[in-house]
Design a protein around this motif. Structure first.
Motif, PDB file in Angstrom:
ATOM      1  N   GLN A  13     -58.665 -25.981 -47.571  1.00  0.00           N
ATOM      2  CA  GLN A  13     -58.682 -27.451 -47.512  1.00  0.00           C
ATOM      3  C   GLN A  13     -58.312 -28.054 -48.867  1.00  0.00           C
ATOM      4  N   LYS A  14     -58.790 -27.450 -49.940  1.00  0.00           N
ATOM      5  CA  LYS A  14     -58.471 -27.925 -51.279  1.00  0.00           C
ATOM      6  C   LYS A  14     -56.968 -27.794 -51.550  1.00  0.00           C
ATOM      7  N   GLU A  15     -56.398 -26.648 -51.195  1.00  0.00           N
ATOM      8  CA  GLU A  15     -54.960 -26.427 -51.380  1.00  0.00           C
ATOM      9  C   GLU A  15     -54.146 -27.399 -50.527  1.00  0.00           C
ATOM     10  N   LEU A  16     -54.608 -27.669 -49.305  1.00  0.00           N
ATOM     11  CA  LEU A  16     -53.915 -28.601 -48.423  1.00  0.00           C
ATOM     12  C   LEU A  16     -53.935 -30.019 -48.990  1.00  0.00           C
ATOM     13  N   ALA A  17     -55.075 -30.423 -49.541  1.00  0.00           N
ATOM     14  CA  ALA A  17     -55.183 -31.755 -50.143  1.00  0.00           C
ATOM     15  C   ALA A  17     -54.233 -31.867 -51.337  1.00  0.00           C
ATOM     16  N   GLN A  18     -54.140 -30.816 -52.143  1.00  0.00           N
ATOM     17  CA  GLN A  18     -53.233 -30.835 -53.287  1.00  0.00           C
ATOM     18  C   GLN A  18     -51.778 -30.860 -52.830  1.00  0.00           C
ATOM     19  N   ALA A  19     -51.476 -30.142 -51.741  1.00  0.00           N
ATOM     20  CA  ALA A  19     -50.112 -30.136 -51.215  1.00  0.00           C
ATOM     21  C   ALA A  19     -49.729 -31.519 -50.687  1.00  0.00           C
ATOM     22  N   LYS A  20     -50.675 -32.212 -50.048  1.00  0.00           N
ATOM     23  CA  LYS A  20     -50.415 -33.562 -49.536  1.00  0.00           C
ATOM     24  C   LYS A  20     -50.083 -34.528 -50.671  1.00  0.00           C
ATOM     25  N   GLN A  21     -50.751 -34.375 -51.812  1.00  0.00           N
ATOM     26  CA  GLN A  21     -50.513 -35.266 -52.946  1.00  0.00           C
ATOM     27  C   GLN A  21     -49.148 -35.019 -53.589  1.00  0.00           C
ATOM     28  N   LEU A  22     -48.587 -33.838 -53.406  1.00  0.00           N
ATOM     29  CA  LEU A  22     -47.337 -33.471 -54.068  1.00  0.00           C
ATOM     30  C   LEU A  22     -46.145 -33.489 -53.122  1.00  0.00           C
ATOM     31  N   THR A  23     -46.128 -34.398 -52.166  1.00  0.00           N
ATOM     32  CA  THR A  23     -45.026 -34.429 -51.201  1.00  0.00           C
ATOM     33  C   THR A  23     -43.691 -34.740 -51.877  1.00  0.00           C
ATOM     34  N   GLY A  24     -43.704 -35.391 -53.046  1.00  0.00           N
ATOM     35  CA  GLY A  24     -42.463 -35.686 -53.764  1.00  0.00           C
ATOM     36  C   GLY A  24     -41.916 -34.476 -54.509  1.00  0.00           C
ATOM     37  N   GLU A  26     -41.285 -30.891 -54.070  1.00  0.00           N
ATOM     38  CA  GLU A  26     -41.249 -29.882 -53.010  1.00  0.00           C
ATOM     39  C   GLU A  26     -41.629 -28.491 -53.512  1.00  0.00           C
ATOM     40  N   ARG A  27     -41.223 -28.139 -54.722  1.00  0.00           N
ATOM     41  CA  ARG A  27     -41.519 -26.807 -55.244  1.00  0.00           C
ATOM     42  C   ARG A  27     -43.025 -26.623 -55.455  1.00  0.00           C
ATOM     43  N   ALA A  28     -43.684 -27.608 -56.030  1.00  0.00           N
ATOM     44  CA  ALA A  28     -45.131 -27.531 -56.245  1.00  0.00           C
ATOM     45  C   ALA A  28     -45.871 -27.546 -54.913  1.00  0.00           C
ATOM     46  N   MET A  29     -45.366 -28.346 -53.962  1.00  0.00           N
ATOM     47  CA  MET A  29     -46.002 -28.405 -52.648  1.00  0.00           C
ATOM     48  C   MET A  29     -45.913 -27.042 -51.960  1.00  0.00           C
ATOM     49  N   LYS A  30     -44.741 -26.390 -52.061  1.00  0.00           N
ATOM     50  CA  LYS A  30     -44.567 -25.080 -51.424  1.00  0.00           C
ATOM     51  C   LYS A  30     -45.477 -24.033 -52.059  1.00  0.00           C
ATOM     52  N   LYS A  31     -45.766 -24.177 -53.349  1.00  0.00           N
ATOM     53  CA  LYS A  31     -46.688 -23.255 -54.010  1.00  0.00           C
ATOM     54  C   LYS A  31     -48.074 -23.359 -53.376  1.00  0.00           C
ATOM     55  N   HIS A  32     -48.535 -24.575 -53.111  1.00  0.00           N
ATOM     56  CA  HIS A  32     -49.847 -24.753 -52.480  1.00  0.00           C
ATOM     57  C   HIS A  32     -49.828 -24.268 -51.032  1.00  0.00           C
TER      58      HIS A  32
END
Length: 94
Positions: A13-24, A26-32
């Motif tokens: 859930q923590k990783e998902l929340a961080q991925a949601k914040q980084l939608t702009g 894409e590389r950081a979002m894919k890491k999460h």
């Protein structure tokens, strides 16, 4: 030390929340998302392996390894032929 399923889900859930914040980004979002993927695999592997961490019995080890023995190399006789390039009894001795 075993990690509980609840702890794994909280980390997901923590990783998902961080991925949601980084939608702009894409590389950081894919890491999460990759981290979530690993946590899912950990959770699924733990459930699918009954008795994980148990040792194999002697019979199971014997069945997996087998009883094949390998021959020891033959001792050399020390016999050396005088012909050019020959040094043994076999045609494969060089």
């Amino acid at each position: 030390m075993a990690v509980t399923n609840d702890t794994i889900i909280q980390k997901m859930q923590k990783e998902l929340a961080q991925a949601k914040q980084l939608t702009g980004d894409e590389r950081a979002m894919k890491k999460h998302i990759a981290n979530i993927h690993l946590l899912c695999e950990l959770l699924l592997e733990e459930e699918s392996v009954p008795g994980a961490g148990s040792d194999f019995t002697a019979e199971e080890m014997k069945a997996m390894i087998g009883t094949t023995t390998f021959p020891t190399p033959r001792e050399t006789t020390g016999k050396v032929l005088e012909e050019d390039g020959a040094n043994g009894d076999s045609i494969f001795d060089f």
